[in-house]
Scaffold this active site. Sequence first.
Site, PDB file in Angstrom:
ATOM      1  N   SER A 275       8.832  -4.598   2.348  1.00  0.00           N
ATOM      2  CA  SER A 275       7.139  -5.183   2.130  1.00  0.00           C
ATOM      3  C   SER A 275       6.760  -6.364   0.602  1.00  0.00           C
ATOM      4  CB  SER A 275       6.191  -4.244   2.331  1.00  0.00           C
ATOM      5  OG  SER A 275       4.770  -5.190   3.386  1.00  0.00           O
ATOM      6  N   ASP A 367       8.642  -6.107  13.749  1.00  0.00           N
ATOM      7  CA  ASP A 367       7.456  -6.483  12.552  1.00  0.00           C
ATOM      8  C   ASP A 367       6.125  -6.931  13.148  1.00  0.00           C
ATOM      9  OD1 ASP A 367       6.267  -6.127   9.677  1.00  0.00           O
ATOM     10  OD2 ASP A 367       8.143  -7.291   9.107  1.00  0.00           O
ATOM     11  N   HIS A 401       7.725  -2.764  10.706  1.00  0.00           N
ATOM     12  CA  HIS A 401       6.888  -3.069   9.104  1.00  0.00           C
ATOM     13  C   HIS A 401       7.393  -1.889   8.329  1.00  0.00           C
ATOM     14  CE1 HIS A 401       6.273  -5.461   6.507  1.00  0.00           C
ATOM     15  NE2 HIS A 401       5.512  -4.928   5.589  1.00  0.00           N
TER      16      HIS A 401
HETATM   17  C1  LIG Z   1      -9.716 -11.243   9.252  1.00  0.00           C
HETATM   18  C2  LIG Z   1      -8.780 -11.381   7.733  1.00  0.00           C
HETATM   19  C3  LIG Z   1      -6.962 -12.560   8.025  1.00  0.00           C
HETATM   20  C4  LIG Z   1      -6.560 -12.004   6.973  1.00  0.00           C
HETATM   21  C5  LIG Z   1      -4.536 -12.970   7.913  1.00  0.00           C
HETATM   22  C6  LIG Z   1      -3.958 -12.190   5.968  1.00  0.00           C
HETATM   23  C7  LIG Z   1      -3.154 -12.887   6.563  1.00  0.00           C
HETATM   24  C8  LIG Z   1      -1.791 -12.117   6.869  1.00  0.00           C
HETATM   25  C9  LIG Z   1      -2.046 -10.898   5.399  1.00  0.00           C
HETATM   26  C10 LIG Z   1      -0.570 -10.264   5.901  1.00  0.00           C
HETATM   27  C11 LIG Z   1       0.024  -9.985   4.398  1.00  0.00           C
HETATM   28  C12 LIG Z   1       0.705  -8.901   4.044  1.00  0.00           C
HETATM   29  C13 LIG Z   1       1.135  -8.945   3.012  1.00  0.00           C
HETATM   30  C14 LIG Z   1       2.099  -7.447   2.342  1.00  0.00           C
HETATM   31  C15 LIG Z   1       2.536  -6.704   3.029  1.00  0.00           C
HETATM   32  C16 LIG Z   1       2.507  -4.751   2.669  1.00  0.00           C
HETATM   33  O1  LIG Z   1       2.608  -5.003   1.409  1.00  0.00           O
HETATM   34  S1  LIG Z   1       2.123  -3.539   3.765  1.00  0.00           S
HETATM   35  C17 LIG Z   1       1.998  -2.669   3.227  1.00  0.00           C
HETATM   36  C18 LIG Z   1       3.555  -1.754   2.425  1.00  0.00           C
HETATM   37  N1  LIG Z   1       2.497  -1.028   1.457  1.00  0.00           N
HETATM   38  C19 LIG Z   1       3.520  -0.367   0.622  1.00  0.00           C
HETATM   39  O2  LIG Z   1       4.862  -0.120   1.218  1.00  0.00           O
HETATM   40  C20 LIG Z   1       2.331   0.847  -0.407  1.00  0.00           C
HETATM   41  C21 LIG Z   1       1.899   1.389   0.158  1.00  0.00           C
HETATM   42  N2  LIG Z   1       1.636   2.221  -0.774  1.00  0.00           N
HETATM   43  C22 LIG Z   1      -0.093   2.470  -0.443  1.00  0.00           C
HETATM   44  O3  LIG Z   1      -0.879   2.341   0.258  1.00  0.00           O
HETATM   45  C23 LIG Z   1      -0.477   3.110  -1.505  1.00  0.00           C
HETATM   46  O4  LIG Z   1       0.221   3.184  -3.288  1.00  0.00           O
HETATM   47  C24 LIG Z   1      -1.341   4.348  -1.584  1.00  0.00           C
HETATM   48  C25 LIG Z   1      -2.694   4.307  -0.106  1.00  0.00           C
HETATM   49  C26 LIG Z   1      -0.376   4.923  -1.604  1.00  0.00           C
HETATM   50  C27 LIG Z   1      -2.817   4.901  -2.642  1.00  0.00           C
HETATM   51  O5  LIG Z   1      -2.357   5.359  -2.639  1.00  0.00           O
HETATM   52  P1  LIG Z   1      -4.304   5.935  -4.149  1.00  0.00           P
HETATM   53  O6  LIG Z   1      -4.128   4.951  -5.306  1.00  0.00           O
HETATM   54  O7  LIG Z   1      -4.307   6.934  -4.603  1.00  0.00           O
HETATM   55  O8  LIG Z   1      -4.954   5.136  -2.982  1.00  0.00           O
HETATM   56  P2  LIG Z   1      -6.699   5.904  -2.162  1.00  0.00           P
HETATM   57  O9  LIG Z   1      -7.911   5.569  -3.533  1.00  0.00           O
HETATM   58  O10 LIG Z   1      -6.134   7.529  -2.406  1.00  0.00           O
HETATM   59  O11 LIG Z   1      -6.891   5.094  -0.695  1.00  0.00           O
HETATM   60  C28 LIG Z   1      -7.295   3.769  -1.208  1.00  0.00           C
HETATM   61  C29 LIG Z   1      -6.979   3.674  -0.334  1.00  0.00           C
HETATM   62  O12 LIG Z   1      -5.926   3.469   0.336  1.00  0.00           O
HETATM   63  C30 LIG Z   1      -6.199   4.601   1.997  1.00  0.00           C
HETATM   64  N3  LIG Z   1      -5.266   5.132   2.030  1.00  0.00           N
HETATM   65  C31 LIG Z   1      -4.709   6.411   1.366  1.00  0.00           C
HETATM   66  N4  LIG Z   1      -3.600   6.239   1.302  1.00  0.00           N
HETATM   67  C32 LIG Z   1      -3.763   6.758   3.358  1.00  0.00           C
HETATM   68  C33 LIG Z   1      -2.364   7.529   4.456  1.00  0.00           C
HETATM   69  N5  LIG Z   1      -2.269   7.890   4.097  1.00  0.00           N
HETATM   70  N6  LIG Z   1      -2.857   6.515   5.267  1.00  0.00           N
HETATM   71  C34 LIG Z   1      -3.666   4.814   5.173  1.00  0.00           C
HETATM   72  N7  LIG Z   1      -4.942   4.291   3.967  1.00  0.00           N
HETATM   73  C35 LIG Z   1      -3.959   5.456   3.222  1.00  0.00           C
HETATM   74  C36 LIG Z   1      -7.988   4.830   1.845  1.00  0.00           C
HETATM   75  O13 LIG Z   1      -8.094   5.639   3.296  1.00  0.00           O
HETATM   76  C37 LIG Z   1      -8.469   4.037   0.928  1.00  0.00           C
HETATM   77  O14 LIG Z   1      -9.504   3.210   1.711  1.00  0.00           O
HETATM   78  P3  LIG Z   1     -10.638   2.071   1.037  1.00  0.00           P
HETATM   79  O15 LIG Z   1     -10.571   2.621  -0.319  1.00  0.00           O
HETATM   80  O16 LIG Z   1     -11.231   3.899   1.783  1.00  0.00           O
HETATM   81  O17 LIG Z   1     -10.841   1.139   2.761  1.00  0.00           O
END
Ligand SMILES: CCCCCC/C=C\CCCCCCCC(=O)SCCNC(=O)CCNC(=O)[C@H](O)C(C)(C)COP(=O)(O)OP(=O)(O)OC[C@H]1O[C@@H](n2cnc3c(N)ncnc32)[C@H](O)[C@@H]1OP(=O)(O)O
Length: 455
Positions: A275, A367, A401
């Site tokens: 990603s 994806d 993805h």
């Molecule tokens: C209308 C708007 C239009 C916008 C249009 C946009 C258009 C296009 C956008 C596309 C572009 C995308 C570009 C990015 C592509 C990517 O990168 S995709 C993601 C790939 N991600 C990864 O590989 C890394 C994954 N890592 C993580 O997600 C984090 O490191 C982590 C969640 C593990 C972080 O942990 P920590 O720092 O301990 O965070 P927390 O404080 O615990 O939580 C932060 C928020 O994440 C949520 N969350 C935590 N764990 C999970 C889980 N297991 N599953 C789902 N969600 C999780 C958590 O709830 C927190 O969210 P909130 O702050 O409460 O909302």
Amino acid sequence: MVASSLSVLRACGLCQWGLKNWARLSGPPLLRLGGRSTWASSRTTATLSLKPSGRRCWDEPLHIAVQGLDPEQPVTLLASLRDEKGALFRSHARYRADAEGKLDLERAPALGGSFAGLEPMGLIWAMEPDKPFWRLVKRDVQTPFVVELEVLDGHEPDAGQQLARALHERHFVPPGVRRVPVREGRVRATLFLPPEPGPYPGIVDLFGLGGGLLEYRASLLAGKGFAVMALAYYGYDDLPQSLETVHLEYFEEAVNYLLHHPEVKGPGIGLLGNSKGGELCLAISSFLKGITAAVIINGSVAVVGASLHYKDETLPPVGIMRDRVKMTKDGIMDVVEALKSPLEDQKSFIPVERSDTTFLFLVGQDDHNWKSEFYANEASKRLQAHGKEKPQIICYPEAGHYIEPPYWPLCRAAHHDLVGGPIVYGGEPRAHAMAQLDVWEQLQTLFHKHLGGKS
Ligand SMILES: CCCCCC/C=C\CCCCCCCC(=O)SCCNC(=O)CCNC(=O)[C@H](O)C(C)(C)COP(=O)(O)OP(=O)(O)OC[C@H]1O[C@@H](n2cnc3c(N)ncnc32)[C@H](O)[C@@H]1OP(=O)(O)O
């Protein structure tokens, strides 16, 4: 294909049936970690056997079998685990014992449930979260995930008595692998080194948007003979809390740290990223020296979300077309059409032609986060137009993805920081699981070949 929130919410029968039964079955019969566990029912003495019985890593297969059933007895197998935040993931499948009352998941097809057909590891990869838009994340690699396996008499929704139960630990640090926290200059990372003193081929491992430091891929990969550094780049320790701009000087420091490490084999290192992490691998390979090979899992060739700086150069992020965000019928955002093409926004196109790195692009064709296949092809065209080696691109139909290590449950939809709500990530569970297996093999093969590891 767009995921339905029903599937995300796990309303596939197990929810209604499962909650009732799981509560009913909470009294523990004989319970053991791995190996065998037995519980004598009124009809049968069933034994659940898990092999090999020793320590298993998450990326390793498990042989699941049941003995002592009645001939042709219908049974339901359940698997479940709780993540470190307490969220429950589970799967189930219906089976029938053979004429001798045995059931071997390497030979018997599942008759339905979370998956169907001959899927020896289906109970693991088909697990789904009870919590909507949640995905499986391993935060502390020093503890395993504990999978509970159960055998119930009969086929759900009428399955009844528990016949056998076992706990199975799936670890993230292979035996002897050394975990070394890195806090050197500005670099915040964790280095995983294989058991014996090196030198080993070195790899920097980068996850995508979300921040923090995820170590599970690096730790597992170190078990395959690589020195792998999981590198944080925001939202961790004293690094910036959000990603407004990316300064490649930070990554240069990290690359140099690894290149000069006494247990890392030179002259170059490898990069692995998914990603946004894949996009960063392309940028690092294009601007910095010392990168021999890079594996890009569903990465972008355009700069996305945050501008990219190196010395006196700045690449702006590609434009976002909010009106192209679609809502699925279940109210989840599909953003796959929302990013402008880097062919229109040329300034955001990462200058891959400057790189002499050997690239491998691994692409999930379903994806829905962004157009990974298009990006891989555009990177390839640009490299070739500048007389560079044609990169290998491997496409996986129906893979989404979030391509993770083998047997990782599919994340079809989850909250996205940049978007501010849940988005569809794509992928069909079986195809995605098969892709994850192949991706794991392909990336090791490439790194061993180009970084001078074992063949
Ligand atoms: C209308 C708007 C239009 C916008 C249009 C946009 C258009 C296009 C956008 C596309 C572009 C995308 C570009 C990015 C592509 C990517 O990168 S995709 C993601 C790939 N991600 C990864 O590989 C890394 C994954 N890592 C993580 O997600 C984090 O490191 C982590 C969640 C593990 C972080 O942990 P920590 O720092 O301990 O965070 P927390 O404080 O615990 O939580 C932060 C928020 O994440 C949520 N969350 C935590 N764990 C999970 C889980 N297991 N599953 C789902 N969600 C999780 C958590 O709830 C927190 O969210 P909130 O702050 O409460 O909302």
